[in-house]
Design an enzyme around this catalytic site. Structure first.
Site, PDB file in Angstrom:
ATOM      1  N   ASN A  49       1.209  -0.872   0.542  1.00  0.00           N
ATOM      2  CA  ASN A  49      -0.099  -0.128   0.082  1.00  0.00           C
ATOM      3  C   ASN A  49       0.996   0.757   0.208  1.00  0.00           C
ATOM      4  O   ASN A  49       1.886   1.671   0.652  1.00  0.00           O
ATOM      5  CB  ASN A  49      -0.813  -0.123   1.325  1.00  0.00           C
ATOM      6  CG  ASN A  49      -1.521  -0.985   1.101  1.00  0.00           C
ATOM      7  OD1 ASN A  49      -1.928  -1.757   0.093  1.00  0.00           O
ATOM      8  ND2 ASN A  49      -2.588  -1.042   2.422  1.00  0.00           N
ATOM      9  N   HIS A 109       5.956  -0.526  -2.385  1.00  0.00           N
ATOM     10  CA  HIS A 109       5.631   0.737  -3.625  1.00  0.00           C
ATOM     11  C   HIS A 109       5.716   2.010  -3.840  1.00  0.00           C
ATOM     12  O   HIS A 109       4.813   2.498  -4.409  1.00  0.00           O
ATOM     13  CB  HIS A 109       4.033  -0.323  -3.839  1.00  0.00           C
ATOM     14  CG  HIS A 109       4.233  -0.925  -4.786  1.00  0.00           C
ATOM     15  ND1 HIS A 109       2.764  -2.406  -4.871  1.00  0.00           N
ATOM     16  CD2 HIS A 109       5.105  -1.990  -5.140  1.00  0.00           C
ATOM     17  CE1 HIS A 109       3.164  -3.233  -4.906  1.00  0.00           C
ATOM     18  NE2 HIS A 109       4.065  -3.501  -5.506  1.00  0.00           N
ATOM     19  N   CYS A 137      12.041  13.827  -8.327  1.00  0.00           N
ATOM     20  CA  CYS A 137      11.843  14.147  -9.485  1.00  0.00           C
ATOM     21  C   CYS A 137      12.603  13.438 -10.191  1.00  0.00           C
ATOM     22  O   CYS A 137      14.230  12.993  -9.485  1.00  0.00           O
ATOM     23  CB  CYS A 137      12.622  15.972  -9.157  1.00  0.00           C
ATOM     24  SG  CYS A 137      13.326  16.366 -11.139  1.00  0.00           S
ATOM     25  N   CYS A 185      16.819  15.432 -10.819  1.00  0.00           N
ATOM     26  CA  CYS A 185      17.335  15.453 -10.357  1.00  0.00           C
ATOM     27  C   CYS A 185      17.264  14.729  -8.892  1.00  0.00           C
ATOM     28  O   CYS A 185      18.647  14.343  -8.702  1.00  0.00           O
ATOM     29  CB  CYS A 185      17.517  16.847  -9.507  1.00  0.00           C
ATOM     30  SG  CYS A 185      16.324  17.211  -8.521  1.00  0.00           S
ATOM     31  N   SER A 243      -4.104  -8.748   0.750  1.00  0.00           N
ATOM     32  CA  SER A 243      -3.839  -9.004  -0.946  1.00  0.00           C
ATOM     33  C   SER A 243      -4.152 -10.397  -1.613  1.00  0.00           C
ATOM     34  O   SER A 243      -4.216 -11.334  -1.236  1.00  0.00           O
ATOM     35  CB  SER A 243      -2.435  -8.670  -0.384  1.00  0.00           C
ATOM     36  OG  SER A 243      -1.642  -9.229  -1.901  1.00  0.00           O
ATOM     37  N   LEU A 272     -11.367  -7.849   7.366  1.00  0.00           N
ATOM     38  CA  LEU A 272      -9.524  -7.841   8.206  1.00  0.00           C
ATOM     39  C   LEU A 272      -9.223  -7.372   9.415  1.00  0.00           C
ATOM     40  O   LEU A 272      -8.665  -7.849  10.720  1.00  0.00           O
ATOM     41  CB  LEU A 272      -8.754  -7.149   7.666  1.00  0.00           C
ATOM     42  CG  LEU A 272      -8.181  -7.895   6.005  1.00  0.00           C
ATOM     43  CD1 LEU A 272      -6.855  -8.640   6.743  1.00  0.00           C
ATOM     44  CD2 LEU A 272      -9.119  -8.478   5.298  1.00  0.00           C
TER      45      LEU A 272
END
Length: 286
Positions: A115, A132, A140, A143, A232, A275
């Site tokens: 998540n 993730h 960015c 840079c 999941s 859950l």
């Protein structure tokens, strides 16, 4: 002893015996949690593949589309400008608090989450590996600097005075469904330091998880006494590989999820149950 208050419906009648088996496994400690979007749906954040996901038609942004098209980036940031607030305002639910409590008791020694909402940390969990990435940061691509999302939000607000849009549904990655006309009127900003393209610090579909992060997750899995999968479907290899790795190394796997998962064949124990109530009951049983 800290008690977690039960929320929502009670676990289904066929769950208690398996819950007792899970409590026995968790009581031995060295538990590594692998969590997915199903853990956050009770906080109002939809998922792509669970019950809320099946009612949706939205397709997630891919890395290739984001990188290859300025218009795609405008669409993403316009939608995310509004949708991010929904994610940022979400609060941990009973499931997140139960995981944090198990960690506080020394039973959970590691947390890997698929998540990007930061709700594990908001519930008090420590040292969470965000497989993730996180929506609370911006990267960015020029840079490499990472900055807080709130700073970008302030810049986008200044660049779009008077811009208003009617929010439709909210997608799991924090963007809102808007009309083409609303998107065209939105102005995107670039990196304040180098003028480079800004991207949320999350792994888009079609993008690889940083190798060092994957290695950390493998190492954590190898040290586990139990890999506990929470919420999941394991539909993508990003999370399933750790379940397979645990199985190959003789580490038991337990799965709590609403619906079947791609990893069920590797699991010593599965619970098809909500859950929050189930994890609340687990904490109470220990």
């Amino acid at each position: 002893m800290t008690h977690v208050v039960q929320e929502g419906p009670a676990p289904a009648p066929d769950v208690p015996s398996r819950l007792g088996q899970l409590a026995d496994l968790v009581a031995d400690g060295d538990v590594v949690v692998l969590s997915g979007a199903g853990l956050s749906t009770e906080s109002g954040i939809p998922d792509y593949r669970g019950e809320t996901g099946r009612r949706r038609r939205a397709k997630p942004m891919t890395y290739q589309t984001f990188i290859g098209s300025a218009e795609a980036r405008r669409r993403y940031w316009a939608r995310s400008y509004l949708g991010w607030r929904h994610i940022a305002q979400a609060r941990p639910n009973a499931g997140h608090r139960a995981v944090a409590e198990l960690q506080r008791r020394g039973l959970v020694t590691g947390i890997i989450t698929q998540n990007v909402d930061g709700l594990h940390q908001a519930a008090g969990a420590r040292d969470v590996i965000e497989l993730h990435g996180g929506l609370d940061r911006v990267l960015c691509l020029g840079c490499g600097r990472r900055t807080p999302r709130r700073l970008l939000d302030e810049r986008l607000r200044a660049a779009n005075p008077g811009w208003v849009a009617r929010v439709g549904e909210i997608n799991p990655d924090g963007d809102a469904v808007l009309s083409d006309e609303e998107i065209r009127a939105f102005r995107v900003v670039d990196c304040a330091d180098c003028g480079g393209v800004l991207k949320p610090d999350v792994v888009f579909f079609g993008e690889n998880v940083p190798p060092a992060r994957v290695r950390d997750c493998y190492a954590l899995t190898e040290r586990a006494g139990l890999l506990l999968v929470l919420g999941s479907s394991l539909a993508v290899m990003s999370g399933l590989r750790f379940v397979r790795h645990a199985h190959r190394n003789g580490i038991p796997v337990a799965i709590v999820n609403q619906g079947a998962t791609r990893g069920d064949e590797y699991a010593l124990l599965t619970l098809d149950a909500p859950l929050g109530p189930t994890l609340t009951a687990l904490v109470a049983a220990l």
